[in-house]
Design a protein around this motif. Sequence first.
Motif, PDB file in Angstrom:
ATOM      1  N   ASP A  86       0.815  -1.220   0.000  1.00  0.00           N
ATOM      2  CA  ASP A  86       0.000   0.000   0.000  1.00  0.00           C
ATOM      3  C   ASP A  86       0.851   1.273   0.000  1.00  0.00           C
ATOM      4  O   ASP A  86       0.326   2.374   0.176  1.00  0.00           O
ATOM      5  CB  ASP A  86      -0.960   0.005   1.193  1.00  0.00           C
ATOM      6  N   ALA A  87       2.165   1.128  -0.201  1.00  0.00           N
ATOM      7  CA  ALA A  87       3.122   2.253  -0.259  1.00  0.00           C
ATOM      8  C   ALA A  87       3.160   3.062   1.036  1.00  0.00           C
ATOM      9  O   ALA A  87       3.629   4.190   1.049  1.00  0.00           O
ATOM     10  CB  ALA A  87       2.842   3.157  -1.462  1.00  0.00           C
ATOM     11  N   SER A  88       2.700   2.469   2.136  1.00  0.00           N
ATOM     12  CA  SER A  88       2.684   3.196   3.406  1.00  0.00           C
ATOM     13  C   SER A  88       4.079   3.312   4.024  1.00  0.00           C
ATOM     14  O   SER A  88       4.365   4.272   4.729  1.00  0.00           O
ATOM     15  CB  SER A  88       1.733   2.526   4.396  1.00  0.00           C
ATOM     16  N   ARG A  89       4.923   2.364   3.760  1.00  0.00           N
ATOM     17  CA  ARG A  89       6.324   2.368   4.235  1.00  0.00           C
ATOM     18  C   ARG A  89       7.210   2.036   3.060  1.00  0.00           C
ATOM     19  O   ARG A  89       6.850   1.223   2.213  1.00  0.00           O
ATOM     20  CB  ARG A  89       6.543   1.318   5.335  1.00  0.00           C
ATOM     21  N   TRP A  90       8.398   2.637   3.047  1.00  0.00           N
ATOM     22  CA  TRP A  90       9.303   2.441   1.927  1.00  0.00           C
ATOM     23  C   TRP A  90      10.738   2.772   2.326  1.00  0.00           C
ATOM     24  O   TRP A  90      10.975   3.423   3.339  1.00  0.00           O
ATOM     25  CB  TRP A  90       8.886   3.321   0.737  1.00  0.00           C
ATOM     26  N   THR A 125      -2.905   5.378   3.112  1.00  0.00           N
ATOM     27  CA  THR A 125      -1.949   6.124   2.300  1.00  0.00           C
ATOM     28  C   THR A 125      -2.717   6.866   1.213  1.00  0.00           C
ATOM     29  O   THR A 125      -3.556   6.262   0.537  1.00  0.00           O
ATOM     30  CB  THR A 125      -0.935   5.163   1.641  1.00  0.00           C
ATOM     31  N   PRO A 126      -2.470   8.169   1.044  1.00  0.00           N
ATOM     32  CA  PRO A 126      -3.164   8.905  -0.020  1.00  0.00           C
ATOM     33  C   PRO A 126      -2.915   8.264  -1.394  1.00  0.00           C
ATOM     34  O   PRO A 126      -1.785   7.870  -1.705  1.00  0.00           O
ATOM     35  CB  PRO A 126      -2.549  10.302   0.057  1.00  0.00           C
ATOM     36  N   GLU A 127      -3.963   8.155  -2.173  1.00  0.00           N
ATOM     37  CA  GLU A 127      -3.882   7.513  -3.486  1.00  0.00           C
ATOM     38  C   GLU A 127      -2.830   8.164  -4.378  1.00  0.00           C
ATOM     39  O   GLU A 127      -2.108   7.477  -5.096  1.00  0.00           O
ATOM     40  CB  GLU A 127      -5.250   7.529  -4.183  1.00  0.00           C
ATOM     41  N   ILE A 128      -2.721   9.482  -4.324  1.00  0.00           N
ATOM     42  CA  ILE A 128      -1.743  10.173  -5.166  1.00  0.00           C
ATOM     43  C   ILE A 128      -0.307   9.775  -4.789  1.00  0.00           C
ATOM     44  O   ILE A 128       0.573   9.701  -5.634  1.00  0.00           O
ATOM     45  CB  ILE A 128      -1.947  11.711  -5.141  1.00  0.00           C
TER      46      ILE A 128
END
Length: 145
Positions: A86-90, A125-128
């Motif tokens: 979900d791209a919340s952490r990277w 996480t914001p979609e953008i």
Amino acid sequence: MTSFTKQLSLRWSDLDPNFHVRHSAYYDFGAQHRIEILESLGLTMKVLQQQHFGPILFREECIFRKEIKLSDKIVLHTKISKMKPDASRWSIVHEFMNEENKLCAVITVDGAWMDTKLRKIADPTPEIAIQAISHFPKSEDFIRL
């Protein structure tokens, strides 16, 4: 695309008393490149302010391999090395390469997205942000968290 790249312009003020690039300048170059990349992917300062979120770092580490001097030609290569679905952490890796294509330094940052109103990790996480970070080239050893 294998990485986002940027030719660095070294300044006198980037040097330390030993006449090579000071340790904190590496972090400045990495931070600037990350912001430029996010801007190019549509995550401008205006968008971040309007949607009330932004990137936050938990860890920033630099490994120095070869000194960089003022006259050196350095290219910064930036990739994503780890990410939750979900791209919340990277994690993002910056490699400083000289004109002989030798690795001079590596910065690794671990981060997430912060809700700037709540001052907490953005959930969801914001979609953008998901769309933007999905365009990052992945490192050869990319790990899905």
